[in-house]
Every structure is written in structure tokens, then in C-alpha cells.
Design an enzyme around this catalytic site. Structure first.
Site, PDB file in Angstrom:
ATOM      1  N   GLY A  79     -34.896 -59.120  14.012  1.00  0.00           N
ATOM      2  CA  GLY A  79     -34.115 -58.017  14.541  1.00  0.00           C
ATOM      3  C   GLY A  79     -32.646 -58.330  14.729  1.00  0.00           C
ATOM      4  N   THR A 119     -38.327 -60.732  23.163  1.00  0.00           N
ATOM      5  CA  THR A 119     -38.104 -61.291  21.834  1.00  0.00           C
ATOM      6  C   THR A 119     -37.013 -60.502  21.123  1.00  0.00           C
ATOM      7  OG1 THR A 119     -39.647 -59.898  20.588  1.00  0.00           O
ATOM      8  CG2 THR A 119     -40.573 -61.813  21.718  1.00  0.00           C
ATOM      9  N   CYS A 120     -36.521 -61.082  20.020  1.00  0.00           N
ATOM     10  CA  CYS A 120     -35.561 -60.414  19.140  1.00  0.00           C
ATOM     11  C   CYS A 120     -36.219 -60.059  17.810  1.00  0.00           C
ATOM     12  CB  CYS A 120     -34.358 -61.306  18.895  1.00  0.00           C
ATOM     13  SG  CYS A 120     -33.427 -61.720  20.365  1.00  0.00           S
ATOM     14  N   SER A 121     -37.509 -59.842  17.831  1.00  0.00           N
ATOM     15  CA  SER A 121     -38.276 -59.591  16.622  1.00  0.00           C
ATOM     16  C   SER A 121     -38.632 -58.114  16.514  1.00  0.00           C
ATOM     17  CB  SER A 121     -39.549 -60.434  16.614  1.00  0.00           C
ATOM     18  OG  SER A 121     -40.371 -60.105  15.503  1.00  0.00           O
TER      19      SER A 121
END
Length: 721
Positions: free
Chosen positions: A384, A442-444
Site C-alpha cells: 500500500g 499494517t501498510c498492506s
């Protein structure tokens, strides 16, 4: 070593292609277009140490191919790097160069084969990574010579590769042009996968986010300083090229700047003095989620916090609390002085570093007895994020992520490995029995790393532990748009990658406090006094109780006097209300003259009412009195209750305001003029009687009086309604 004859052979036929390549080499690359904008100087190359570090990064993250498909063999030995490579600016340049070479690895290898550099030249395999890295920079500079500074020390391996590329400059340009024509692409940038191109496009336009260090400066002072430097405050910085800034809607202490202003902002003292700190918005959202769950003295455990700025931001938000922040995962104690120095410069004081990994932390560690919130920032694919270099440098992530970003995402096997690690960490966090909340961020954009992990951990949590189980809670951050509300319908906070933000996923898990842990007021006051929060306040309960009792004793006579006076006032109000109501009824004209006398004879009438004639002489009276009160002075109460507008009048004053029965007047006419008319007497008793003959019996007979000649004259004047 080099075949100069072949080089001259191709020089004339590729001159036009080289000129064409100068405008089409990477013209479609947003990163290149930004650097080559009007007024910016042309690229002159990198220092030798940057090439060496970039070659080592590429060596460890390159895409490995099967032996039958491998065009070039790479060695396993890293190149010796200098101490300059440890500098942050050198690392950033090296990572960007290595990432660019990774994206174009297939194209660069094809160019090297097509230009006959391989296998016509003999060069060690461990230098092939350096050739790939320097070739990308060479074509990015439009095959122009590199300008060297006089103070820089040259590295032999870099000079050797540079001479090789310069000698094959014409062949390399021709091979690049043929590759572009083969793929029918405007530039080799358009040969990249679409996911990679979209990612680079977002990275070139993504705004800058910076949070305010309120330990050193207030937001108002930041606004004033920025205004002095020519920055204007606006609502949105999107598509604005001027010097502007805006305040983030989710985090009150985060400012947003246009992307092209980074170099200008770094020269402002606000950033030099750690008063403003650049950081991705997802990390600010994570720490603000934790802040919303904290009490004044709750401790925090931060797991996998790659960026120390995230720890500092959490410390700044809890500066006014008595909370302590525990950071685990710092395995090297040699970093402690540098970290403490950084936190001291930023004004952070409540941070304690734990050198154990999170999975090795004991559940009953005495240092973690007051930890109530756990912030879990697991290692994820990070797809992301638009700029992988910034993500890796800021979060201290593994360089293997560069390979995943260059290919548009991780492989299925690697995604499964990451998801398993994330689940194990979340399940371990749930075992801390004293913790009351977990923030998972998270950055996903992959559900395998987000929703699936949280739901699996909630489903398989250990119910044998004698604490309340965790449950999914709604987002604690403000939802600022209909899209965010729609994305948060299942109690997850999501932000999709866009032109203004990176992707972000936040889940909040909470559980109810154990009833055995409820704290009494006495414990709260004792704890506050121990921390010096109640200075100058005496906590002696006995003295307070004694003072309270004394006040009650002293104020008792006053309250009783006030009650008596209040009763008298209510009695007067009730009687005046009765007067006004009776004045509006034409059939009660005779009572209009008798009500004022009730007011003047209230005290004496009560004693006279208690001396009536014996009503039991009439045979009808005992039967009637069974259905009503035994005391005749309660009859006016029934009269008042039959009136709905007087239901709010207290009963106590009504017991005193009774119609007189026997008054000291000399003549029967005087008695009759001051007594209530038989009409009112019948209406008052009538609703409670069951004998129909009671209404035909005059009230004077009930009172034992003999004269009856006046009754016929009084009845026609007051007919029943």
C-alpha cells in the site's frame, strides 16, 4: 580488453538513435520528469560510494533466474564499501538507484547482451551488479559523461566499469532504441508492469505529511513560523503548486504539504530542530488510535516499530500522562546511545528500550505489569506504500521488499510466510493478561495480512485464560467521508492507496476489565497523592465527616423554619387559586365571600372542626362514613383530588384549609351565610357514596340541626349541573 574496431563500425549508423534516445530514454518516468523539470540542473552522476552500495543492494535483492534462462552470471561476493555509505543521504541515493535497476533488470540485461558487451569482454562476475547499476544511471544521464568533484576519492572498480560503458556508448544507445521499438513503447518506462507504473505515478504526486512535536512547539507557533516563510494555510493541498499547507482531518497534529516542496522545507529550522517531522500518515493514525484508548497512567508496549519517529510521536502524545512506553526488538545495545540522543533532542522522556524480541518477552515480566495497550506494527508486504525506498529506510524493513515492489507485489509463498508471522505475533499479544487493548496496523492492501489475520486470532484465542476474551471494536479515529464509513462497516479502519494517501489498515481489539481489578475511590486518591497530583489538598476523611455533621446540625433550625414558611406560602397560593377558580363559576357565588374568611381563620378552624355534633344519630351517616374517611376534616382533600388542575398541590396544606362547621355567629342566618352551600357539599361527597338516598338528605340533618324550612329555598337557587 575492448574491441575498438567494432565500436567505430557502429558509430555512424547509430548517431540518430542516440539523439532520439536523449529525449525518449525515460521521458515517461514520473521520477525522471520531476527531476528534469524546468530550471533544475541536469544529472551529473553519483559519487563512487553510492554506486558501490547500490550494487550491493542490487546483488542481494535481484531477481534470480534459472540457469538456462540466465543471461548474466552474478557473483556472491559483496563489494567493499566505505564509511560514507552509512550516511543517511548516501543510503537514500543508493536505495533509489538500486530500486531503479531492479525495475529495469530484464531490459538492462537485454541491452548488455544486444550491445555485445557480454561475452566480448572479460570482467569478474562480482562486478556485474555494478555494471547493471551504473548502466541505468548512464542511460538516465542520456549517455553523457559524469562530472567528478575534486574532493572525492575514486574507487578502482567504479572507474573500471565506467571506462567500459563509455567505450560501448554508441552500441548501448542503439540497443536501447531497438528495445523500445520492439515493445512499441514511447519509452522503456512504458515497458514496466502497470502496477509498478501506477505506484510510481502516485509516488510522484503524493503529499508530504509531517507531525508537530508539541513537546517543543505549539501548533499556533508552527502556523506563525510557516506564514513567515511564505506558506499559506489552506483546506487542501491537492493540485496546488504554491507554498501552502493544510491540517489533516484525522490527526489534529499532522500537517500536509505538496510533494514538490520537500527540499525547501528541509531548509526551514522547524525541521532542523525536530519541531516538524516527516512521516507517513499511517504511523500517525496508529499512535492516535492508541492514544484514544489510554488512561492517564496506562503503559504502552510497541512491537516492530521500525521508525524511531513513531516511538517519538507516541511519547509526544502521552507527554501529559504518567504513561511509560516500552519498545521491544532493539537487539543491539550499541544503538542505545544514539537512540537516547535522538529522543533527548526531540524532548521525549518516557521511553524505555527492551532488547528482547517480542516473542521472547515473558508474560509476567515485572516491567510490563501496567501495560494496558499493545501497538503491533508487524512486518508486512507494504504494497500500500507508494515509495518503497522511504518505507524501507524509515521502517528499517528488509531490503527484500525492493524485489517485491519491483515486480508489483510479493510472491504467493512469501505472502503466506508473512501472514503466518503476523498471526503468531498477534496471538502472542493476546496472551498478556493485563493488557486491555491491541492496535494492529499494517501498510498492506492484502486481506491475507489484514482481516484474515485478525479474524483468525479472535477465533482461536485461548479461552482457558481467566480473563475476558478480546472482541473487535469499532474504529476510534474520526471517519471523515462516506467512503471511509463504507469501508469501516465491518469495524475495520481502511484507507485505500490514492493520490493523497498511502494504504493503511487498522484493527482495534478490546476486552472488558476484570471486575476484580476495579479500583476504589480511596485507591485512586492514594495513587494521585503518591504522584504529587493532590498537593495542598488534605485527604483526612474523619475531619470532613465531622465538619459535615456540624454543618447539618447548625443548618437544621434554618431548614425547619424555611419549611414552615414554605408551607404557609403554599397554603396561601392554594387558597388564592381556589378563589380565582370559583370566581369563574356562576353557581358558586356564595362561596366567593366565604373563602377569604377561610384564609383568616385557618388556625382556629382546625380546632373547631374537631368538635362536631355527633353524626352517628342519623342512621344513614354510619353507612356513608364507611366509604369515606372517618375524619370529616379530610373531605376537602377529596374535593381537591377531583380537580385535575390541582393535582400538583401538596396534601399537607390542604388538610388545614377546611370549611368551618360550627362558627360563633348569633343567628342561623349568619351560620348559613358562612357555611358552604349544600350543592358543594353534595358534589364533594357524592363520588365516594354508594347509597343513592344520600344526595336527598340535607347536610343540616347530618349535622343534627332541626330547622328545615330554609332548605327548599336554597335548593332552587343552586340546581345540580
Amino acid at each position: 580488453m575492448f574491441n575498438s574496431a567494432n565500436e567505430l563500425e557502429f558509430s555512424e549508423e547509430t548517431t540518430a538513435e542516440i539523439s532520439q534516445l536523449s529525449s525518449l530514454a525515460l521521458s515517461g518516468d514520473p521520477a525522471c520528469s520531476e527531476n528534469s523539470s524546468a530550471g533544475s540542473p541536469e544529472k551529473t552522476g553519483y559519487p563512487d560510494s553510492v554506486y558501490i552500495l547500490a550494487a550491493n543492494i542490487f546483488q542481494g535483492t535481484r531477481l534470480e533466474k534459472s540457469p538456462e534462462k540466465a543471461l548474466i552470471k552474478y557473483g556472491n561476493e559483496p563489494l567493499p564499501s566505505s564509511t560514507e555509505s552509512e550516511d543517511e543521504s548516501f543510503q537514500r541515493l543508493s536505495y533509489e538507484l538500486a530500486f531503479s535497476a531492479l525495475k529495469y533488470q530484464d531490459i538492462l540485461e537485454t541491452i548488455l547482451i544486444d550491445s555485445y558487451i557480454f561475452p566480448s569482454t572479460t570482467i569478474p562476475d562480482h562486478l556485474n551488479s555494478l555494471i547493471i547499476v551504473m548502466l541505468y544511471d548512464f542511460q538516465d544521464r542520456k549517455f553523457q559523461a559524469r562530472l567528478l568533484s575534486g574532493n572525492e576519492e575514486s574507487i578502482a572498480e567504479v572507474l573500471e566499469v565506467e571506462n567500459l560503458l563509455n567505450s560501448f556508448k554508441t552500441k548501448l544507445a542503439a540497443a536501447l532504441a531497438r528495445c523500445r521499438i520492439k515493445h512499441d513503447a514511447l519509452s522503456i518506462y512504458h515497458i514496466l508492469p502497470e502496477t509498478v507504473r501506477n505506484q510510481e505515478l502516485r509516488a510522484s504526486t503524493l503529499p508530504l505529511y509531517a507531525w508537530i512535536n508539541t513537546c517543543k512547539i505549539s501548533p499556533e507557533e508552527v502556523y506563525y513560523t510557516l506564514k513567515k516563510n511564505g506558506y499559506n494555510k489552506v483546506k487542501s493541498v491537492l493540485h496546488i503548486d504554491n507554498k501552502v499547507f493544510a491540517v489533516d482531518q484525522h490527526c489534529y497534529d499532522v500537517l500536509i504539504f505538496p510533494s514538490h516542496l520537500k527540499s525547501d522545507l528541509l531548509n526551514i529550522d522547524l525541521f532542523k530542530d525536530y519541531k516538524l517531522i516527516f512521516q507517513d500518515k499511517s504511523r500517525s493514525l496508529a499512535v492516535h488510535s492508541v492514544k484514544a484508548l489510554l488512561n492517564m497512567d496506562d503503559d504502552i508496549l510497541m512491537v516492530n516499530t521500525g521508525s524511531w519517529y513513531t516511538v517519538a510521536h507516541m511519547s509526544v502524545l502521552t507527554n501529559n500522562n504518567t504513561s511509560k512506553i516500552f519498545v521491544c526488538g532493539v537487539q543491539s545495545q550499541a544503538k542505545d546511545p544514539d537512540l537516547k540522543n535522538l529522543f533527548t533532542k526531540m524532548g521525549c522522556k518516557n521511553i524505555e528500550i527492551l532488547h528482547e524480541t517480542f516473542m521472547k518477552l515473558e508474560l509476567k515480566d515485572h516491567r510490563l505489569q501496567k501495560v494496558k495497550v499493545i501497538l503491533l506494527l508487524p512486518r508486512c508486504s507494504g504494497l500500500g506504500v507508494s515509495n518503497p525506498v522511504e518505507f524501507i529506510l524509515n521502517e528499517h524493513e528488509d531490503t527484500d521488499l525492493l524485489k517485491d515492489f519491483s515486480q508489483g507485489g510479493p510472491s504467493e509463498d512469501k505472502l503466506h510466510v508473512l501472514a503466518q508471522q503476523q498471526y503468531e505475533q498477534l496471538a502472542h499479544a493476546m496472551k498478556f493478561t493485563r493488557a486491555q487493548a491491541i492496535v494492529y496496523c499494517t501498510c498492506s492492501v492484502y486481506p491475507e495480512e489484514n482481516e484474515a489475520i485478525v479474524k483468525k486470532a479472535l477465533e482461536f484465542q485461548d479461552h482457558e485464560i481467566k480473563v475476558q476474551p478480546y472482541r473487535l471494536s469499532p474504529p476510534v479515529l474520526p471517519l471523515c467521508s462516506l467512503k471511509e464509513i463504507h469501508l469501516s462497516t465491518d469495524k475495520f479502519f481502511r484507507m485505500e492507496p490514492s493520490e493523497i494517501t498511502n494504504g493503511c489498515f487498522i484493527s482495534v481489539l478490546t476486552r472488558e476489565r476484570d471486575p476484580s481489578e476495579t479500583v476504589s475511590v480511596k485507591d485512586v486518591l492514594a495513587r494521585a497523592a503518591a504522584k504529587g497530583l493532590l498537593e495542598g489538598i488534605e485527604l483526612g476523611k474523619s475531619s470532613k465527616r465531622e465538619k459535615k455533621k456540624k454543618k447539618q446540625k447548625m443548618s437544621l433550625p434554618k431548614s425547619s423554619i424555611a419549611d414552615n414558611s414554605g408551607i404557609q406560602m403554599k397554603i396561601a397560593e392554594f387558597l388564592s387559586r381556589e378563589t380565582n377558580v370559583s370566581a369563574n363559576q356562576p353557581e358558586t357565588l356564595t362561596t366567593k365571600t366565604s373563602l377569604p374568611q377561610k384564609n383568616t381563620n385557618q388556625v382556629g378552624s382546625s380546632s373547631q372542626v374537631r368538635k362536631p355534633s355527633k353524626p352517628t344519630t342519623n342512621p344513614l351517616v354510619p353507612t356513608i362514613m364507611k366509604n369515606t374517611s372517618a375524619r370529616p376534616h379530610e373531605r376537602p382533600t377529596n374535593f381537591v383530588r377531583s380537580r385535575p388542575e390541582d393535582r400538583m398541590i401538596p396534601l399537607k396544606p390542604i388538610e388545614i384549609a377546611l370549611p368551618p362547621v360550627i362558627l360563633p355567629f348569633p343567628s342561623p342566618q349568619g351560620i348559613r351565610s358562612h357555611l358552604p352551600t349544600p350543592h358543594f357539599y353534595y358534589r364533594w361527597v357524592g363520588p365516594k357514596t354508594v347509597l343513592p338516598g344520600y344526595l336527598s338528605t340535607p347536610s343540616i340533618l347530618r349535622r343534627g340541626e332541626k330547622p328545615k324550612e330554609n332548605l327548599p329555598s336554597s335548593l332552587p337557587r343552586h340546581p345540580r349541573p
